[in-house]
Design a protein around this motif. Structure first.
Motif, PDB file in Angstrom:
ATOM      1  N   VAL A 145      -6.685   5.333  -5.977  1.00 18.03           N
ATOM      2  CA  VAL A 145      -6.850   4.449  -7.124  1.00 18.03           C
ATOM      3  C   VAL A 145      -5.958   3.229  -6.915  1.00 18.03           C
ATOM      4  N   ARG A 146      -6.570   2.049  -6.896  1.00 18.20           N
ATOM      5  CA  ARG A 146      -5.834   0.809  -6.660  1.00 18.20           C
ATOM      6  C   ARG A 146      -5.918  -0.064  -7.910  1.00 18.20           C
ATOM      7  N   ILE A 147      -4.773  -0.580  -8.338  1.00 20.93           N
ATOM      8  CA  ILE A 147      -4.662  -1.286  -9.619  1.00 20.93           C
ATOM      9  C   ILE A 147      -4.262  -2.732  -9.355  1.00 20.93           C
ATOM     10  N   LEU A 148      -5.045  -3.669  -9.894  1.00 21.22           N
ATOM     11  CA  LEU A 148      -4.752  -5.091  -9.807  1.00 21.22           C
ATOM     12  C   LEU A 148      -4.367  -5.587 -11.202  1.00 21.22           C
ATOM     13  N   VAL A 149      -3.150  -6.115 -11.343  1.00 24.63           N
ATOM     14  CA  VAL A 149      -2.629  -6.541 -12.640  1.00 24.63           C
ATOM     15  C   VAL A 149      -2.520  -8.066 -12.646  1.00 24.63           C
ATOM     16  N   ALA A 150      -3.247  -8.704 -13.563  1.00 24.70           N
ATOM     17  CA  ALA A 150      -3.281 -10.169 -13.656  1.00 24.70           C
ATOM     18  C   ALA A 150      -2.659 -10.620 -14.968  1.00 24.70           C
ATOM     19  N   PRO A 151      -2.255 -11.867 -15.065  1.00 26.20           N
ATOM     20  CA  PRO A 151      -1.656 -12.379 -16.311  1.00 26.20           C
ATOM     21  C   PRO A 151      -2.722 -12.611 -17.379  1.00 26.20           C
ATOM     22  N   LEU A 201      -4.434  -8.286  -0.701  1.00 28.22           N
ATOM     23  CA  LEU A 201      -3.259  -7.722  -1.348  1.00 28.22           C
ATOM     24  C   LEU A 201      -3.520  -6.305  -1.828  1.00 28.22           C
ATOM     25  N   VAL A 202      -4.700  -6.062  -2.424  1.00 29.68           N
ATOM     26  CA  VAL A 202      -5.024  -4.725  -2.931  1.00 29.68           C
ATOM     27  C   VAL A 202      -5.188  -3.744  -1.781  1.00 29.68           C
ATOM     28  N   ALA A 203      -5.717  -4.209  -0.666  1.00 24.08           N
ATOM     29  CA  ALA A 203      -5.877  -3.326   0.498  1.00 24.08           C
ATOM     30  C   ALA A 203      -4.527  -2.902   1.050  1.00 24.08           C
ATOM     31  N   ALA A 204      -3.530  -3.758   0.905  1.00 19.07           N
ATOM     32  CA  ALA A 204      -2.212  -3.450   1.463  1.00 19.07           C
ATOM     33  C   ALA A 204      -1.338  -2.648   0.508  1.00 19.07           C
ATOM     34  N   ASP A 205      -1.618  -2.691  -0.795  1.00 20.18           N
ATOM     35  CA  ASP A 205      -0.739  -2.025  -1.766  1.00 20.18           C
ATOM     36  C   ASP A 205      -1.599  -1.484  -2.905  1.00 20.18           C
ATOM     37  N   PRO A 206      -1.425  -0.208  -3.298  1.00 18.82           N
ATOM     38  CA  PRO A 206      -2.255   0.356  -4.374  1.00 18.82           C
ATOM     39  C   PRO A 206      -1.995  -0.263  -5.735  1.00 18.82           C
ATOM     40  N   VAL A 207      -0.853  -0.914  -5.932  1.00 22.84           N
ATOM     41  CA  VAL A 207      -0.555  -1.598  -7.193  1.00 22.84           C
ATOM     42  C   VAL A 207      -0.135  -3.022  -6.867  1.00 22.84           C
ATOM     43  N   VAL A 208      -0.920  -3.992  -7.343  1.00 23.12           N
ATOM     44  CA  VAL A 208      -0.639  -5.406  -7.089  1.00 23.12           C
ATOM     45  C   VAL A 208      -0.422  -6.089  -8.444  1.00 23.12           C
ATOM     46  N   ARG A 209       0.759  -6.668  -8.610  1.00 19.74           N
ATOM     47  CA  ARG A 209       1.076  -7.404  -9.830  1.00 19.74           C
ATOM     48  C   ARG A 209       1.122  -8.893  -9.478  1.00 19.74           C
TER      49      ARG A 209
END
Length: 458
Positions: free
Chosen positions: A100-106, A70-78
């Motif tokens: 810069v790639r951002i992974l946002v988790a709950p 998911l992060v490889a496909a989109d720079p911001v993953v929520r």
């Protein structure tokens, strides 16, 4: 002290030693260490496993491989359940052309799920709840304004900007305050005030407060009833209804605590004096856990009220302190070492007589010329009593009578073949009484030691 009867003397001596030992044990037992239990922990002496304080939510995260894709496909993953938000324009401006790639988790992930998020290697920045980290760094808020935006609306703009500038070797841009208030509408205010009048609390849709922690509230404000307003996390980028001043005007002189998500603030008596101190102390200690976990609002409220109690117990701002029961041990503890020393000194002083008596067998310390037999002592002291009886009168009659009584008891004990130690004890007491008689008569020659010595010399 040396003229006390032998029985009383020994009783007093050993009582002093017993009291000294008791004082020493009390003092040593009082020197125990205490444990300061902080928020999210169990009562002292217990161990709480992760999740038992309600800090873990229901959300989960995909596998490491899925999140990596998911992060490889989109720079911001929520990921589902994520609550963090930010100003896209400001963050994009600081990123520029950098990858810069951002992974946002709950929030509220358990340890295994957090490890999976951290194992996503192609994510430059990871946001768990509102906890922002990347590389070897973690961005943290350091003032009330930043904490308010972070915990009331999920705003992590400032944290992202600072961390991205650090990772890309840029200068830190000036801070921008994104949080704003608005006055509540009459309908909003009436709904909240109506609930506060009837039940003392208002819980809006989406809030997780189930009950007010009564004991914590009573400790924090023992002379008032706390009114509580619980609201869910507010939408990012929209003005937040500022209920505090309006409710303080409706309920003058009463403490009002408001929760916007995990942001807690106080309005009411002395708010200008200690509200900021309590909030800064609370979030300075617990912001890291509140940002990463999903604590119910009841837990957060209880911990905040406990911090208010701590501030009041510290005596700041001349606020009335909660009642503290009288503790006799706490008051007497400084005096215990002195009492112990006094008992030891008394025991040693009384022991001098016993040590001197122990130099001669069976307590025969008074017969300094070697006449240690019981009959000899009875005969000598009886002769002394006869001579004193011709001279005694007035105050001297009492000790003389007691002395003659002790001599009679000694003769009876000798006749009944009781142990010599018992007979000598009676003779010691008789000698004390005859010595007192001689001193009252005023003739030193009739004092037992002098009289007996003169009889032997004759």
């Amino acid at each position: 002290m040396s003229r006390l009867p032998t029985g009383i003397h020994e009783t007093l001596r050993w009582s002093a030693l017993t009291l000294a030992v008791a004082i020493l044990m009390i003092f040593l037992l009082a020197q125990r260490q205490s444990v300061d239990v902080s928020y999210g922990q169990s009562p002292s002496g217990q161990t709480i496993t992760e999740g038992s304080a309600g800090e873990l939510g229901d959300a989960t995260v995909p596998s490491v491989e899925e999140m990596t894709a998911l992060v490889a496909a989109d720079p911001v993953v929520r990921l589902p359940g994520a609550i963090a938000d930010w100003d896209d324009a400001r963050v994009s401006a600081i990123i520029g052309d950098a990858d810069v790639r951002i992974l946002v988790a709950p929030p509220g992930l358990d340890e295994e799920e957090r490890d999976r998020v951290n194992d996503v290697e192609n994510a430059t920045i990871r946001v768990i709840g509102t906890n922002v980290s990347g590389g070897f760094y973690q961005a943290v808020s350091t003032d009330l304004e930043s904490w308010r935006g972070q915990f009331a609306t999920g705003d992590v703009t400032g944290l992202l900007v600072v961390l991205i500038a650090t990772l890309t070797d840029q200068e830190k841009p000036p801070e921008v305050e994104d949080f704003s208030w608005r006055d509540p509408t009459p309908a909003e205010l009436d709904a909240v005030a109506g609930d506060l009048r009837t039940t003392g609390r208002h819980v809006a849709d989406g809030a997780t407060l189930t009950d007010v922690p009564r004991q914590a509230a009573a400790n924090a404000f023992p002379d008032r009833t706390v009114r509580v307003v619980a609201l869910p996390q507010q939408p990012y980028g929209e003005p937040v209804p500022n209920y505090g001043p309006a409710l303080a005007a409706i309920f003058p002189g009463e403490p009002i605590v408001l929760q916007y998500g995990n942001w807690v603030e106080y309005h009411g008596p002395a708010a200008d004096e200690f509200a900021e101190v309590a909030a800064a102390s609370f979030y300075g200690q617990f912001s890291d856990r509140l940002s990463e976990y999903d604590y119910p609002q009841g837990n957060v409220l209880g911990a905040y009220l406990n911090r208010v109690t701590d501030v009041r117990y510290a005596g700041l701002f001349d606020r009335p302190l909660p009642y503290q029961p009288f503790d006799p041990l706490r008051v007497a503890l400084p005096a215990l070492p002195w009492l112990f020393a006094g008992c030891v000194v008394l025991f040693l002083a009384l022991s001098v007589r016993s040590v001197l008596r122990g130099a001669n067998p069976a307590g025969q310390r008074r017969n300094t010329l070697g006449h240690s037999t019981v009959p000899a002592r009875i005969a000598g002291l009886t002769a002394l009593a006869v001579e004193l009886s011709a001279l005694a009168g007035g105050p001297a009659n009492a000790p003389l009578t007691r002395g003659i009584g002790k001599l009679q008891a000694a003769r009876a004990a000798l006749h009944e073949e009781l142990p010599d130690r018992h007979v000598h004890t009676l003779l010691n007491d008789a000698e004390d009484e005859l010595d007192a008689t001689a001193r009252l008569v005023g003739i030193d020659g009739y004092r037992p030691d002098v009289y007996l010595r003169s009889r032997i010399a004759a």
